[in-house]
Design a protein around this motif. Structure first.
Motif, PDB file in Angstrom:
ATOM      1  N   UNK A 189      38.344  50.290  22.138  1.00 15.55           N
ATOM      2  CA  UNK A 189      38.478  49.226  21.145  1.00 15.55           C
ATOM      3  C   UNK A 189      37.328  48.229  21.251  1.00 15.55           C
ATOM      4  N   UNK A 190      36.944  47.885  22.474  1.00 14.89           N
ATOM      5  CA  UNK A 190      35.829  46.964  22.678  1.00 14.89           C
ATOM      6  C   UNK A 190      34.518  47.574  22.170  1.00 14.89           C
ATOM      7  N   UNK A 191      34.350  48.864  22.407  1.00 11.86           N
ATOM      8  CA  UNK A 191      33.141  49.533  21.921  1.00 11.86           C
ATOM      9  C   UNK A 191      33.124  49.571  20.397  1.00 11.86           C
ATOM     10  N   UNK A 244      29.834  47.705  15.905  1.00  5.59           N
ATOM     11  CA  UNK A 244      29.845  47.392  14.477  1.00  5.59           C
ATOM     12  C   UNK A 244      28.751  46.381  14.151  1.00  5.59           C
ATOM     13  N   UNK A 245      28.308  46.327  12.890  1.00  5.08           N
ATOM     14  CA  UNK A 245      27.333  45.305  12.486  1.00  5.08           C
ATOM     15  C   UNK A 245      27.888  43.907  12.753  1.00  5.08           C
ATOM     16  N   UNK A 246      27.027  42.956  13.113  1.00 10.65           N
ATOM     17  CA  UNK A 246      27.513  41.602  13.437  1.00 10.65           C
ATOM     18  C   UNK A 246      28.410  40.995  12.366  1.00 10.65           C
ATOM     19  N   UNK A 263      34.009  40.169  13.345  1.00 11.07           N
ATOM     20  CA  UNK A 263      35.254  39.381  13.323  1.00 11.07           C
ATOM     21  C   UNK A 263      36.420  40.153  12.699  1.00 11.07           C
ATOM     22  N   UNK A 264      36.170  40.807  11.570  1.00 10.04           N
ATOM     23  CA  UNK A 264      37.234  41.562  10.922  1.00 10.04           C
ATOM     24  C   UNK A 264      37.682  42.747  11.751  1.00 10.04           C
ATOM     25  N   UNK A 265      36.739  43.422  12.368  1.00  8.66           N
ATOM     26  CA  UNK A 265      37.091  44.573  13.195  1.00  8.66           C
ATOM     27  C   UNK A 265      37.853  44.137  14.443  1.00  8.66           C
ATOM     28  N   UNK A 266      37.489  42.990  14.986  1.00  7.10           N
ATOM     29  CA  UNK A 266      38.196  42.465  16.148  1.00  7.10           C
ATOM     30  C   UNK A 266      39.659  42.206  15.813  1.00  7.10           C
ATOM     31  N   UNK A 267      39.910  41.591  14.661  1.00  7.86           N
ATOM     32  CA  UNK A 267      41.291  41.335  14.256  1.00  7.86           C
ATOM     33  C   UNK A 267      42.044  42.645  14.030  1.00  7.86           C
TER      34      UNK A 267
END
Length: 320
Positions: A110-112, A117-119, A123-127
């Motif tokens: 998940x961290x990878x 992902x593009x900067x 944020x959206x991918x983290x959520x």
């Protein structure tokens, strides 16, 4: 172990021989794991000849991560040499370690997924991935399908369908698989206008017997279609299609005929679809392949295309 005239040793000597601190020996003694043989006239703890071996066993058990309560149970079971306490404790610790490793592997992937992902997307991918537990829980997916299936469907048939429809997360996932599962999770837990998923036409009048007959027949047809799909065959008439049509005919207690097949093709084409679910399932179970492993959804589409071709009905625009 001992060198004193009475065959006993003090807490300092025991600690030195075992390679632990005096504080550690005192901790185990105070909790009843390492009984004292006696106290000196000055109130100092004295230990018998078997204390060193017992202390070493305690250290070994604790090094494996066993809690004090479990260590006590093993020690009480004939010093951990016979009986089932030691075997049970080790088996339980192995299972717990496996669960922890699975959680760590999922968390790493998940961290990878976020890192790669593009900067602007991080944020959206983290959520997205952060909403999923480590390791992930498939219960929300099962609840989604239970709401979708006929309400009077027998439990055995429901469980058989869930086994096929709910993908199991891989033990050692890639970032893409974590994303696929996170998107599945978001899909089945997110708000929707109608609450429960829209029901297909086949569910509207299905009782317990009809739904059991329908889904047992569909499962067999999907399995047969999957064989053809793995071979790269285009949708066509054959055993899989016959089983597919027969499942609907028997569930509806109607005779198979060209007219029935045309009507069935039109009805199924108009049914609500959950294509995105099956796309994500394919990404989860077979990433980075040109020909994903068939799912019940893709097998259904293959069979419907075969039915439309055979019955001469124009393929409808797939919805959902």
């Amino acid at each position: 172990m001992v060198s004193s005239w009475d065959g006993l040793c003090g807490i300092g000597e025991l600690a030195r021989r075992a390679g632990v601190s005096v504080k550690t020996v005192r901790f185990y003694s105070d909790r009843g794991l390492l009984p004292e043989a006696s106290r000196s006239s000055g109130g100092h703890r004295r230990y018998g000849a078997d204390a060193l071996e017992r202390l070493r066993l305690i250290r070994s058990l604790r090094a494996l991560g066993l809690p004090v309560t479990t260590v006590r149970r093993v020690l009480d079971d004939d010093a951990g040499r016979t009986g089932g306490s030691l075997e049970s404790a080790v088996a339980g610790q192995l299972a717990e370690a496996g669960s922890q490793l699975a959680a760590l592997r999922w968390r790493e992937a998940a961290l990878r997924a976020v890192q790669e992902s593009p900067p602007s997307e991080r944020p959206g991918r983290l959520l997205l991935v952060g909403a999923v537990a480590s390791p992930p829980n498939t219960a929300p997916l099962a609840r989604f399908w239970r709401a979708w299936l006929p309400p009077r469907m027998p439990a055995r048939s429901v469980n058989a369908f869930l086994d096929a429809a709910v993908p199991q997360p891989p033990e050692d996932p890639e970032p893409a698989q974590v994303l696929a599962f996170a998107r599945l999770y978001a899909m089945v837990t997110g708000p929707c206008d109608g609450g429960a998923p829209t029901q297909p036409h086949a569910h509207r009048s299905a009782g317990a017997r009809e739904s059991a007959v329908l889904y047992a027949g569909l499962a067999e047809a999907y399995d047969l279609a999957a064989v053809q799909m793995r071979r790269g065959r285009e949708p066509h008439a054959g055993e899989a299609l016959e089983g597919f049509v027969d499942a609907y005919a028997r569930a509806g207690d109607v005779a198979d005929s060209p007219g029935f097949r045309r009507a069935l093709a039109g009805r199924l084409a108009a049914d609500p679809r959950i294509d995105r679910y099956w796309e994500l399932t394919a990404e989860l179970i077979s990433p980075h392949v040109d020909r994903p492993e068939p799912t019940p959804g893709t097998a259904h589409d293959w069979l419907l295309a075969a039915l439309e071709s055979e019955s001469g009905t124009a393929p409808a625009v797939r919805r959902g």
